[in-house]
Design a protein around this motif. Structure first.
Motif, PDB file in Angstrom:
ATOM      1  N   VAL A 235       0.865  -1.174   0.000  1.00 51.21           N
ATOM      2  CA  VAL A 235       0.000   0.000   0.000  1.00 51.21           C
ATOM      3  C   VAL A 235       0.904   1.226   0.000  1.00 51.21           C
ATOM      4  N   HIS A 236       0.673   2.140  -0.940  1.00 49.34           N
ATOM      5  CA  HIS A 236       1.592   3.284  -0.994  1.00 49.34           C
ATOM      6  C   HIS A 236       0.880   4.614  -1.205  1.00 49.34           C
ATOM      7  N   SER A 237       1.579   5.652  -0.810  1.00 47.01           N
ATOM      8  CA  SER A 237       1.126   7.026  -0.932  1.00 47.01           C
ATOM      9  C   SER A 237       1.047   7.432  -2.403  1.00 47.01           C
ATOM     10  N   PRO A 238       0.136   8.348  -2.761  1.00 43.03           N
ATOM     11  CA  PRO A 238       0.099   8.832  -4.141  1.00 43.03           C
ATOM     12  C   PRO A 238       1.266   9.745  -4.481  1.00 43.03           C
ATOM     13  N   HIS A 239       2.109  10.032  -3.486  1.00 37.09           N
ATOM     14  CA  HIS A 239       3.241  10.936  -3.698  1.00 37.09           C
ATOM     15  C   HIS A 239       4.575  10.205  -3.903  1.00 37.09           C
ATOM     16  N   ILE A 240       4.648   8.925  -3.613  1.00 35.77           N
ATOM     17  CA  ILE A 240       5.941   8.255  -3.686  1.00 35.77           C
ATOM     18  C   ILE A 240       6.251   7.834  -5.123  1.00 35.77           C
ATOM     19  N   VAL A 241       7.486   8.045  -5.538  1.00 33.85           N
ATOM     20  CA  VAL A 241       7.923   7.697  -6.894  1.00 33.85           C
ATOM     21  C   VAL A 241       8.210   6.201  -6.958  1.00 33.85           C
ATOM     22  N   HIS A 242       7.698   5.554  -7.981  1.00 36.27           N
ATOM     23  CA  HIS A 242       7.903   4.121  -8.141  1.00 36.27           C
ATOM     24  C   HIS A 242       7.960   3.767  -9.617  1.00 36.27           C
ATOM     25  N   ALA A 243       8.400   2.559  -9.888  1.00 35.89           N
ATOM     26  CA  ALA A 243       8.565   2.073 -11.262  1.00 35.89           C
ATOM     27  C   ALA A 243       8.625   0.552 -11.192  1.00 35.89           C
ATOM     28  N   SER A 244       8.717  -0.094 -12.342  1.00 36.66           N
ATOM     29  CA  SER A 244       8.876  -1.548 -12.335  1.00 36.66           C
ATOM     30  C   SER A 244      10.206  -1.939 -12.952  1.00 36.66           C
ATOM     31  N   LEU A 245      10.677  -3.112 -12.564  1.00 35.69           N
ATOM     32  CA  LEU A 245      11.918  -3.657 -13.101  1.00 35.69           C
ATOM     33  C   LEU A 245      11.626  -4.483 -14.347  1.00 35.69           C
ATOM     34  N   ASP A 246      12.659  -4.736 -15.138  1.00 36.26           N
ATOM     35  CA  ASP A 246      12.532  -5.634 -16.282  1.00 36.26           C
ATOM     36  C   ASP A 246      12.409  -7.073 -15.797  1.00 36.26           C
ATOM     37  N   ASN A 247      11.658  -7.864 -16.541  1.00 33.78           N
ATOM     38  CA  ASN A 247      11.516  -9.281 -16.242  1.00 33.78           C
ATOM     39  C   ASN A 247      12.633 -10.049 -16.951  1.00 33.78           C
ATOM     40  N   THR A 248      13.515 -10.640 -16.165  1.00 35.30           N
ATOM     41  CA  THR A 248      14.612 -11.444 -16.713  1.00 35.30           C
ATOM     42  C   THR A 248      14.536 -12.887 -16.221  1.00 35.30           C
ATOM     43  N   ASP A 249      13.322 -13.344 -15.892  1.00 38.16           N
ATOM     44  CA  ASP A 249      13.151 -14.688 -15.345  1.00 38.16           C
ATOM     45  C   ASP A 249      13.719 -15.733 -16.304  1.00 38.16           C
ATOM     46  N   PRO A 250      14.630 -16.581 -15.829  1.00 36.07           N
ATOM     47  CA  PRO A 250      15.284 -17.549 -16.731  1.00 36.07           C
ATOM     48  C   PRO A 250      14.365 -18.669 -17.194  1.00 36.07           C
ATOM     49  N   ASP A 251      13.232 -18.865 -16.517  1.00 33.11           N
ATOM     50  CA  ASP A 251      12.322 -19.951 -16.868  1.00 33.11           C
ATOM     51  C   ASP A 251      11.125 -19.478 -17.684  1.00 33.11           C
ATOM     52  N   GLY A 252      11.153 -18.223 -18.106  1.00 38.27           N
ATOM     53  CA  GLY A 252      10.084 -17.731 -18.965  1.00 38.27           C
ATOM     54  C   GLY A 252       8.803 -17.393 -18.257  1.00 38.27           C
ATOM     55  N   VAL A 253       8.838 -17.190 -16.925  1.00 39.60           N
ATOM     56  CA  VAL A 253       7.627 -16.915 -16.157  1.00 39.60           C
ATOM     57  C   VAL A 253       7.267 -15.435 -16.255  1.00 39.60           C
ATOM     58  N   MET A 254       6.005 -15.180 -16.571  1.00 38.66           N
ATOM     59  CA  MET A 254       5.535 -13.800 -16.655  1.00 38.66           C
ATOM     60  C   MET A 254       5.182 -13.249 -15.280  1.00 38.66           C
ATOM     61  N   ARG A 255       5.461 -11.986 -15.101  1.00 38.20           N
ATOM     62  CA  ARG A 255       4.992 -11.280 -13.915  1.00 38.20           C
ATOM     63  C   ARG A 255       3.573 -10.811 -14.173  1.00 38.20           C
ATOM     64  N   LEU A 256       2.708 -10.973 -13.168  1.00 39.52           N
ATOM     65  CA  LEU A 256       1.344 -10.460 -13.249  1.00 39.52           C
ATOM     66  C   LEU A 256       1.065  -9.675 -11.981  1.00 39.52           C
ATOM     67  N   SER A 257       0.463  -8.516 -12.136  1.00 42.17           N
ATOM     68  CA  SER A 257       0.154  -7.687 -10.966  1.00 42.17           C
ATOM     69  C   SER A 257      -1.025  -6.794 -11.277  1.00 42.17           C
ATOM     70  N   THR A 258      -1.633  -6.277 -10.230  1.00 44.12           N
ATOM     71  CA  THR A 258      -2.691  -5.295 -10.382  1.00 44.12           C
ATOM     72  C   THR A 258      -2.454  -4.151  -9.413  1.00 44.12           C
ATOM     73  N   ASP A 259      -2.863  -2.950  -9.809  1.00 47.68           N
ATOM     74  CA  ASP A 259      -2.808  -1.825  -8.872  1.00 47.68           C
ATOM     75  C   ASP A 259      -4.178  -1.152  -8.853  1.00 47.68           C
ATOM     76  N   ILE A 260      -4.679  -0.957  -7.626  1.00 46.73           N
ATOM     77  CA  ILE A 260      -6.009  -0.421  -7.397  1.00 46.73           C
ATOM     78  C   ILE A 260      -5.915   0.712  -6.386  1.00 46.73           C
ATOM     79  N   ARG A 261      -6.947   1.555  -6.349  1.00 49.01           N
ATOM     80  CA  ARG A 261      -6.930   2.711  -5.452  1.00 49.01           C
ATOM     81  C   ARG A 261      -8.178   2.750  -4.581  1.00 49.01           C
ATOM     82  N   TYR A 262      -7.951   2.904  -3.300  1.00 52.59           N
ATOM     83  CA  TYR A 262      -9.024   3.095  -2.331  1.00 52.59           C
ATOM     84  C   TYR A 262      -8.899   4.481  -1.708  1.00 52.59           C
ATOM     85  N   GLN A 263     -10.053   5.059  -1.352  1.00 52.07           N
ATOM     86  CA  GLN A 263     -10.097   6.323  -0.617  1.00 52.07           C
ATOM     87  C   GLN A 263     -11.358   6.324   0.241  1.00 52.07           C
ATOM     88  N   ARG A 264     -11.518   7.373   1.038  1.00 50.46           N
ATOM     89  CA  ARG A 264     -12.754   7.544   1.796  1.00 50.46           C
ATOM     90  C   ARG A 264     -13.860   7.974   0.831  1.00 50.46           C
TER      91      ARG A 264
END
Length: 283
Positions: A235-264
């Motif tokens: 869970v992170h602040s809307p102000h923090i800088v972030h990015a993703s890394l390259d996928n170099t998995d030697p077995d060919g496995v894909m990364r899967l992720s989701t990002d969602i936003r909650y508020q009051r």
């Protein structure tokens, strides 16, 4: 060797570090969690979700998209082994944006009690989940600018609503470093908050840069990484800088992720996030 968009990260102690998980003893202390968020800009919650449920949704995603050529034929879709042939991009987009994104399975996953009830507890208010929810995979071997998420902070895409919202980044399956998970620029939320509060022009709705090593030098800061596992949530602040890394998995496995936003629910809501995510929605 870690990289992002083809740029190799400096792995010295002054430029690379580890995300700090929230200790188990603090998980039930709301005040301490808010203190951590203000200090660090993120909460790394280990095993916050049921790993079996996470893996079931991972299977749903890759099973649905298998006919586009995304998954290697003859393998278990839940493994997410990247297909060797060409991807039928038209069929892929049709299945992703026509079935998965608006589907009941995705909606149920993002509103499961372990998420919705937790945000209600943290906010001490009725939580609101933005309908625009993003789900992405990363194939091994993809490199170069545009193949990984570039450095950014979320608020630049959410200016029509409150800044009192939180993002949840969820790896859908195990995501060791080689598989290309999310990385956070340590302490950057403090710099961004000062910039946002100043009289200077606000950063436009765009990424900052693909060159993560240069950004770390500019801020004299570390990129923080982790070997994520199924069930983890950041869970992170809307102000923090972030990015993703390259996928170099030697077995060919894909990364899967989701990002969602909650508020009051009672806070202003960015109206542009009231529709399902689509790659051409302009955000």
């Amino acid at each position: 060797m870690l990289s992002s968009n083809g740029y190799v990260l400096d792995e010295s102690d002054s430029r690379l570090g580890r995300l700090e998980p929230v200790p188990r003893r603090e998980l039930g202390d709301r005040a301490l969690l808010w203190e951590r968020l203000r200090r660090d800009g993120y909460l790394y919650l280990r095993k916050a979700l049921d790993p079996a449920y996470v893996m079931a949704f991972r299977r749903h995603y890759f099973e649905t998209l298998a006919e586009s050529g995304l998954v290697n034929a003859g393998t278990d879709p839940a493994d997410g082994i990247s297909g060797a042939g060409d991807l039928d991009r038209a069929r892929f987009r049709e299945l992703l944006f026509g079935r998965i994104v608006p589907g009941r399975e995705y909606a149920d996953f993002c509103t499961q009690p372990a998420l919705r009830d937790w945000f209600a507890w943290l906010f001490e208010a009725d939580p609101f989940l933005h309908r625009r929810k993003i789900i992405r995979h990363g194939r091994p071997g993809e490199a170069g600018i545009g193949t990984a998420t570039q450095a950014h902070y979320d608020l630049v895409y959410l200016r029509e609503g409150t800044d009192r919202l939180l993002s949840a980044w969820i790896p859908l399956g195990d995501c060791p470093l080689a598989r290309g998970g999310l990385t956070y620029l340590e302490g950057s939320h403090h710099v961004v908050r000062r910039h946002e509060a100043s009289e200077r022009r606000q950063h436009p709705a765009a990424s900052i840069t693909a060159d993560l090593p240069a950004l770390a030098e500019q801020h004299d800061a570390r990129w923080l990484v982790a070997d994520y596992e199924a069930g983890d949530v950041v869970v992170h602040s809307p102000h923090i800088v972030h990015a993703s890394l390259d996928n170099t998995d030697p077995d060919g496995v894909m990364r899967l992720s989701t990002d969602i936003r909650y508020q009051r629910r009672d806070d202003p809501i960015d109206w542009r996030w009231g529709q399902d995510w689509h790659i051409d929605d302009g955000l």
